[in-house]
Design an enzyme around this catalytic site. Structure first.
Site, PDB file in Angstrom:
ATOM      1  CB  SER A  23      -0.907   0.017   1.231  1.00  0.00           C
ATOM      2  OG  SER A  23      -1.536   1.278   1.355  1.00  0.00           O
ATOM      3  CG  HIS A  48      -3.972  -1.644  -1.643  1.00  0.00           C
ATOM      4  ND1 HIS A  48      -5.049  -2.397  -2.068  1.00  0.00           N
ATOM      5  CD2 HIS A  48      -4.425  -0.918  -0.585  1.00  0.00           C
ATOM      6  CE1 HIS A  48      -6.092  -2.143  -1.315  1.00  0.00           C
ATOM      7  NE2 HIS A  48      -5.745  -1.235  -0.400  1.00  0.00           N
ATOM      8  CG  ASP A  50      -5.244   1.976   1.421  1.00  0.00           C
ATOM      9  OD1 ASP A  50      -6.185   1.184   1.278  1.00  0.00           O
ATOM     10  OD2 ASP A  50      -4.111   1.622   1.820  1.00  0.00           O
ATOM     11  CG  MET A  52      -8.573   6.748   3.323  1.00  0.00           C
ATOM     12  SD  MET A  52      -7.700   6.636   4.907  1.00  0.00           S
ATOM     13  CE  MET A  52      -6.755   5.134   4.649  1.00  0.00           C
ATOM     14  CG  HIS A  82      -9.678   0.084  -0.154  1.00  0.00           C
ATOM     15  ND1 HIS A  82      -9.130  -0.160   1.093  1.00  0.00           N
ATOM     16  CD2 HIS A  82     -11.020   0.169   0.050  1.00  0.00           C
ATOM     17  CE1 HIS A  82     -10.092  -0.206   1.993  1.00  0.00           C
ATOM     18  NE2 HIS A  82     -11.237  -0.008   1.398  1.00  0.00           N
ATOM     19  CG  MET A  84     -11.610   3.061   2.616  1.00  0.00           C
ATOM     20  SD  MET A  84     -10.169   2.964   3.711  1.00  0.00           S
ATOM     21  CE  MET A  84      -8.839   3.034   2.485  1.00  0.00           C
ATOM     22  CG  MET A 153     -11.567  -3.329   5.226  1.00  0.00           C
ATOM     23  SD  MET A 153     -10.003  -2.772   4.503  1.00  0.00           S
ATOM     24  CE  MET A 153      -9.334  -1.780   5.843  1.00  0.00           C
ATOM     25  CG  PHE A 159      -6.186   6.596  10.767  1.00  0.00           C
ATOM     26  CD1 PHE A 159      -5.549   7.806  10.547  1.00  0.00           C
ATOM     27  CD2 PHE A 159      -7.512   6.600  11.185  1.00  0.00           C
ATOM     28  CE1 PHE A 159      -6.224   9.005  10.758  1.00  0.00           C
ATOM     29  CE2 PHE A 159      -8.188   7.789  11.387  1.00  0.00           C
ATOM     30  CZ  PHE A 159      -7.538   9.004  11.176  1.00  0.00           C
ATOM     31  N   GLY A 160      -3.479   3.778   8.460  1.00  0.00           N
ATOM     32  CA  GLY A 160      -2.516   2.701   8.352  1.00  0.00           C
ATOM     33  C   GLY A 160      -1.864   2.413   9.692  1.00  0.00           C
ATOM     34  CG  ASP A 191      -5.967  -3.028   3.376  1.00  0.00           C
ATOM     35  OD1 ASP A 191      -4.942  -2.861   4.068  1.00  0.00           O
ATOM     36  OD2 ASP A 191      -6.487  -2.122   2.712  1.00  0.00           O
ATOM     37  N   GLY A 192      -4.783  -4.790   6.290  1.00  0.00           N
ATOM     38  CA  GLY A 192      -4.751  -4.266   7.645  1.00  0.00           C
ATOM     39  C   GLY A 192      -3.907  -5.090   8.584  1.00  0.00           C
ATOM     40  N   GLY A 193      -2.761  -4.576   8.968  1.00  0.00           N
ATOM     41  CA  GLY A 193      -1.925  -5.241   9.951  1.00  0.00           C
ATOM     42  C   GLY A 193      -1.232  -6.495   9.454  1.00  0.00           C
ATOM     43  N   GLY A 213       1.402  -2.575   3.982  1.00  0.00           N
ATOM     44  CA  GLY A 213       1.876  -1.203   3.867  1.00  0.00           C
ATOM     45  C   GLY A 213       3.145  -0.962   4.631  1.00  0.00           C
ATOM     46  CB  SER A 214       3.762   0.037   8.150  1.00  0.00           C
ATOM     47  OG  SER A 214       2.918  -0.932   8.762  1.00  0.00           O
TER      48      SER A 214
END
Length: 238
Positions: A23, A48, A50, A52, A82, A84, A153, A159-160, A191-193, A213-214
């Site tokens: 991401s 990816h 994101d 928002m 994606h 949002m 999700m 938030f990332g 997606d997420g963590g 992402g991170s």
């Protein structure tokens, strides 16, 4: 019998069916073109994005000009957008025109989910729905035949850098069964963590596309990190 068939499908799914999608929300935007080139060269499969709008979620990120800038920079890999946002249809058209490959959106944010999916396909993109942690799988009952992707999700959107919600694993398993029963080729994205420590469990639960992402952009060695992610997937689905 059904679980036996699902096990066979899992056994014969090839490693190139599993996609890594970093991401850009976690990238260095001052050098975004080079960042995306670097993660793709390091082994990522697609990018990816994101999006928002500070309405559907309480954060504001990027618009279609960034997607177009990546294409103009020379990025040819699939761009996974994606949304949002609320409403969604206008931005579907703008991101499709800017070069998006996949466009996913939240059913809660569309007045007419079927119409939005049709719009995505009419614009030449692959379309999908995004399910928040509390969104029931029943939303897929009347839409699955129109989907190219289901994005699950594993954090609440906005938030990332959030921690993975482990209850998502059971939901992933159910979604995997629904998709396999349909007989259609539908990507199941998470997606997420997502990180090296949990991607194996996520793959074992049925995901085949992983937004990181991170975990990727926050590492010092993109190639090494993506290699570790793939290694954990391989061990989990062997």
């Amino acid at each position: 019998m059904w679980h036996y068939w699902w096990a066979l499908r899992k056994k014969f799914r090839f490693m190139n069916d599993y996609l890594i999608a970093p991401s850009i929300l976690s990238a260095d935007f001052a050098r975004l073109g080079q960042e995306v080139e670097d993660v793709l060269a390091a082994g990522a499969d697609m990018v990816h994005v994101d999006v928002m709008d500070n309405h559907y979620v309480s954060n504001l990120t990027i618009g279609p000009l960034v997607c177009r800038a990546l294409r103009d920079h020379g990025i040819t890999a699939p761009i996974d957008v994606h949304l949002m946002v609320r409403p969604v249809d206008d931005l579907v058209c703008r991101f499709a025109d800017a070069g998006a490959s996949y466009i996913t959106f939240h059913p809660e944010a569309s007045d007419h989910v079927d119409r939005t999916l049709q719009l995505i396909h009419d614009k030449g993109c692959r379309g999908g729905l995004v399910l928040n942690p509390a969104t029931p799988l029943s939303v897929l009952d009347w839409t699955l035949e129109k989907l190219d992707m289901v994005l699950m999700m594993s954090v609440n959107p906005g938030f990332g850098g959030q921690a993975f919600i482990f209850e998502t694993l059971g939901k992933l398993r159910c979604a995997r069964e629904m998709i396999d029963r349909s007989g259609r080729t539908i990507r199941l994205e998470i997606d997420g963590g997502v990180k090296v420590e949990n991607i194996g469990a996520i793959a074992a639960a049925g995901a085949d596309t992983f937004v990181a992402g991170s975990a990727v952009f926050g590492s010092e060695n993109y190639t090494g990190t993506i290699g570790k992610l793939r290694s954990e997937i391989a061990k989990a689905v062997a």
